[in-house]
Design an enzyme around this catalytic site. Structure first.
Site, mmCIF file in Angstrom:
data_model
loop_
_atom_site.group_PDB
_atom_site.id
_atom_site.type_symbol
_atom_site.label_atom_id
_atom_site.label_comp_id
_atom_site.label_asym_id
_atom_site.label_seq_id
_atom_site.Cartn_x
_atom_site.Cartn_y
_atom_site.Cartn_z
ATOM 1 N N HIS A 1 -3.579 7.224 1.700
ATOM 2 C CA HIS A 1 -3.607 5.796 1.407
ATOM 3 C C HIS A 1 -5.203 5.648 1.877
ATOM 4 O O HIS A 1 -5.248 5.609 3.140
ATOM 5 C CB HIS A 1 -2.946 4.561 1.879
ATOM 6 C CG HIS A 1 -2.916 3.627 1.801
ATOM 7 N ND1 HIS A 1 -3.340 2.983 0.351
ATOM 8 C CD2 HIS A 1 -3.113 2.656 2.264
ATOM 9 C CE1 HIS A 1 -3.548 1.414 0.496
ATOM 10 N NE2 HIS A 1 -3.972 1.486 2.074
ATOM 11 N N CYS B 1 0.974 -1.154 0.062
ATOM 12 C CA CYS B 1 0.353 0.145 -0.146
ATOM 13 C C CYS B 1 1.180 1.120 0.061
ATOM 14 O O CYS B 1 0.510 2.141 -0.827
ATOM 15 C CB CYS B 1 -0.934 0.099 0.774
ATOM 16 S SG CYS B 1 -1.906 -1.120 1.359
ATOM 17 N N ASN C 1 -10.303 0.025 -0.550
ATOM 18 C CA ASN C 1 -8.188 -0.123 -0.967
ATOM 19 C C ASN C 1 -7.823 -0.560 -1.282
ATOM 20 O O ASN C 1 -7.865 -2.092 -2.421
ATOM 21 C CB ASN C 1 -7.783 -0.868 0.702
ATOM 22 C CG ASN C 1 -6.532 -0.894 0.984
ATOM 23 O OD1 ASN C 1 -5.891 -0.181 0.028
ATOM 24 N ND2 ASN C 1 -5.969 -1.167 1.913
HETATM 25 N N1 ACO Z 1 -19.506 -8.399 8.354
HETATM 26 C C1 ACO Z 1 -19.867 -8.435 8.959
HETATM 27 N N2 ACO Z 1 -19.345 -8.466 10.318
HETATM 28 C C2 ACO Z 1 -17.450 -8.917 10.623
HETATM 29 C C3 ACO Z 1 -16.565 -8.608 9.092
HETATM 30 C C4 ACO Z 1 -17.209 -8.545 7.809
HETATM 31 N N3 ACO Z 1 -17.199 -8.169 6.486
HETATM 32 N N4 ACO Z 1 -15.378 -8.834 9.345
HETATM 33 C C5 ACO Z 1 -15.378 -8.908 10.890
HETATM 34 N N5 ACO Z 1 -16.756 -8.883 11.049
HETATM 35 C C6 ACO Z 1 -16.796 -9.412 12.803
HETATM 36 C C7 ACO Z 1 -16.113 -10.096 13.508
HETATM 37 O O1 ACO Z 1 -16.211 -11.703 12.901
HETATM 38 C C8 ACO Z 1 -15.990 -9.593 14.709
HETATM 39 O O2 ACO Z 1 -17.163 -10.517 15.051
HETATM 40 P P1 ACO Z 1 -16.875 -11.157 17.020
HETATM 41 O O3 ACO Z 1 -17.087 -10.026 17.525
HETATM 42 O O4 ACO Z 1 -18.166 -11.999 16.967
HETATM 43 O O5 ACO Z 1 -16.222 -12.185 17.032
HETATM 44 C C9 ACO Z 1 -16.152 -8.502 14.830
HETATM 45 O O6 ACO Z 1 -17.020 -8.225 13.612
HETATM 46 C C10 ACO Z 1 -15.187 -7.330 14.991
HETATM 47 O O7 ACO Z 1 -13.796 -7.330 14.538
HETATM 48 P P2 ACO Z 1 -13.205 -6.606 14.329
HETATM 49 O O8 ACO Z 1 -11.837 -7.713 13.131
HETATM 50 O O9 ACO Z 1 -12.546 -6.877 15.924
HETATM 51 O O10 ACO Z 1 -13.599 -5.187 13.505
HETATM 52 P P3 ACO Z 1 -12.260 -3.879 14.030
HETATM 53 O O11 ACO Z 1 -13.692 -3.054 14.606
HETATM 54 O O12 ACO Z 1 -11.929 -4.323 13.829
HETATM 55 O O13 ACO Z 1 -12.637 -3.553 11.933
HETATM 56 C C11 ACO Z 1 -12.029 -3.826 10.288
HETATM 57 C C12 ACO Z 1 -11.858 -4.545 11.104
HETATM 58 C C13 ACO Z 1 -12.683 -2.606 9.409
HETATM 59 C C14 ACO Z 1 -10.393 -4.634 9.368
HETATM 60 C C15 ACO Z 1 -10.792 -2.648 11.130
HETATM 61 O O14 ACO Z 1 -9.589 -3.345 11.905
HETATM 62 C C16 ACO Z 1 -9.698 -2.062 10.554
HETATM 63 O O15 ACO Z 1 -9.806 -1.523 9.392
HETATM 64 N N6 ACO Z 1 -7.921 -2.162 10.556
HETATM 65 C C17 ACO Z 1 -7.538 -1.530 9.914
HETATM 66 C C18 ACO Z 1 -6.797 -2.669 7.982
HETATM 67 C C19 ACO Z 1 -6.726 -2.577 6.622
HETATM 68 O O16 ACO Z 1 -7.815 -1.202 6.644
HETATM 69 N N7 ACO Z 1 -6.551 -3.281 6.435
HETATM 70 C C20 ACO Z 1 -6.453 -2.454 4.764
HETATM 71 C C21 ACO Z 1 -4.479 -2.839 5.091
HETATM 72 S S1 ACO Z 1 -3.215 -2.429 5.472
HETATM 73 C C22 ACO Z 1 -3.079 -0.202 4.898
HETATM 74 O O17 ACO Z 1 -4.051 -0.248 4.040
HETATM 75 C C23 ACO Z 1 -3.284 0.207 5.916
#
Ligand code: ACO
Length: 328
Positions: free
Chosen positions: A255, A116, A285
């Site tokens: 990004h 990224c 993304n």
């Molecule tokens: N739909 C519905 N529920 C979902 C989904 C989905 N697509 N994905 C995960 N869940 C559920 C999980 O299973 C979990 O359920 P549980 O509590 O019963 O176990 C719940 O949602 C919460 O999951 P988390 O992973 O803790 O959710 P979080 O609030 O952290 O959000 C996310 C996840 C959006 C990926 C967030 O952590 C994020 O944006 N992280 C940054 C990562 C990123 O953007 N990376 C891109 C590449 S790196 C970069 O570019 C910087």
């Protein structure tokens, strides 16, 4: 023309696949919902490459648009750098495919792999090569087809990414009007990498390990934490290197990983939310493509203008991260 002191942006272009995949489309295939995706990420839709659309084809389309925008022809380009983590082939570099399709064979062409952050790595590398005289003009392209490395049964990752390409034309700047004295050009850039966090964001395959392409794997919550800390710190470094204040910045082109990362980083630096270019809602993304894609959108809709001070920033797998401050 005197000796080059860095480089400036002459034009930009972008390309998106024909097919749109909405959150509702995804919710019909896997256990997710539009509400969950929008609330956690800000993403509403993404573009997905179809048959015949590849990283190179998107890169070529974006490059042609950038050349037309700059009023140049392919023969004017001596350097092509393509940032990608999803090349058409393991080798040769996608950049050589782009070079051949444009018809400017004979110059320098290579790929940069920084996921990224790839566009920041490619921009900084091209800026250095133009400064040292390797070429006079360069195409710097971010192009990806992440849809081809996603595990479409893993709802924690497949909802986050999309395909696309963005490109800028860079030209060696004239020493008589350097960016440091108010001219157009790159004012300051910083790049970083920390291989300790490999397992938080990686692809579980490759030619030398599994002999397969593999799928993207991510621990999203941890990546989020690192992203805000690393991006805030590199932005502070570049602001300091350039001798400007956060208030002097007209636009931030970040990004586009997640709307919450954009908000949290801007808040930490005291940058007004209306100065942040946001395309994550439409593109999701697109990894190395996201910064030049967002830049092109904001230039073409008239927000980013000549003379504006624009901050580019990104973080990605590795981890790698970086930022560049450019006067347009
Ligand atoms: N739909 C519905 N529920 C979902 C989904 C989905 N697509 N994905 C995960 N869940 C559920 C999980 O299973 C979990 O359920 P549980 O509590 O019963 O176990 C719940 O949602 C919460 O999951 P988390 O992973 O803790 O959710 P979080 O609030 O952290 O959000 C996310 C996840 C959006 C990926 C967030 O952590 C994020 O944006 N992280 C940054 C990562 C990123 O953007 N990376 C891109 C590449 S790196 C970069 O570019 C910087």
């Amino acid at each position: 023309m005197g000796q080059a002191t860095g480089s400036r942006i002459l034009g930009s272009g972008s390309a998106l696949p024909a097919r749109v995949l909405t959150n509702a489309d995804l919710a019909a295939q896997i256990d997710t919902s539009d509400e969950w995706i929008v609330e956690r990420t800000g993403i509403r839709q993404r573009y997905i490459a179809g048959e015949g659309e590849t990283t190179a084809s998107l890169a070529i389309e974006a490059a042609k648009a950038a050349l037309a925008d700059a009023g140049l022809e392919a023969k004017d380009i001596g350097l092509i750098v393509v940032a990608t983590a999803t090349p058409d082939n393991t080798f040769p570099a996608t950049a050589t495919k782009v070079q051949h399709a444009l018809g400017c064979n004979g110059g320098v062409a290579f790929d940069v792999a920084a996921v990224c952050s790839g566009f920041l790595y490619a921009l900084t590398t091209a800026d250095s090569l133009l400064t040292t005289g390797t070429a006079k003009r360069a195409l710097v392209i971010g192009a990806e087809t992440f849809s081809r490395i996603l595990d479409w049964e893993d709802r924690t990752t497949c909802v986050l990414f999309g395909d696309g390409a963005g490109a800028v034309v860079l030209e060696a700047a004239d020493a008589a009007n350097p960016a440091s004295a108010g001219g157009p050009g790159v004012l300051a850039s910083r790049l970083h990498a920390d291989g300790a966090n490999h397992d938080l964001l990686y692809v579980d395959g490759g030619p030398s390990t599994t002999q397969t392409v593999g799928h993207l794997r991510m621990k999203g919550r941890e990546v989020f934490r690192h992203a805000v800390v690393n991006l805030s710190s590199v932005l502070k470094e570049v602001i300091e290197d350039a001798g400007v204040s956060a208030d002097d910045i007209d636009w931030v082109v970040p990004h586009q990983a997640n709307a919450r990362i954009l908000d949290a980083t801007a808040k930490k630096l005291g940058i007004a939310p209306e100065k942040i270019i946001v395309t994550v809602d439409k593109h999701a993304n697109t990894s190395a493509a996201s910064v030049p894609l967002a830049f092109d959108v904001a230039r073409r809709d008239g927000r980013i203008k000549s003379g504006d001070l624009v901050m580019f920033e990104a973080m990605g797998g590795g981890f790698t991260w970086g930022a560049s401050l450019v006067r347009i």
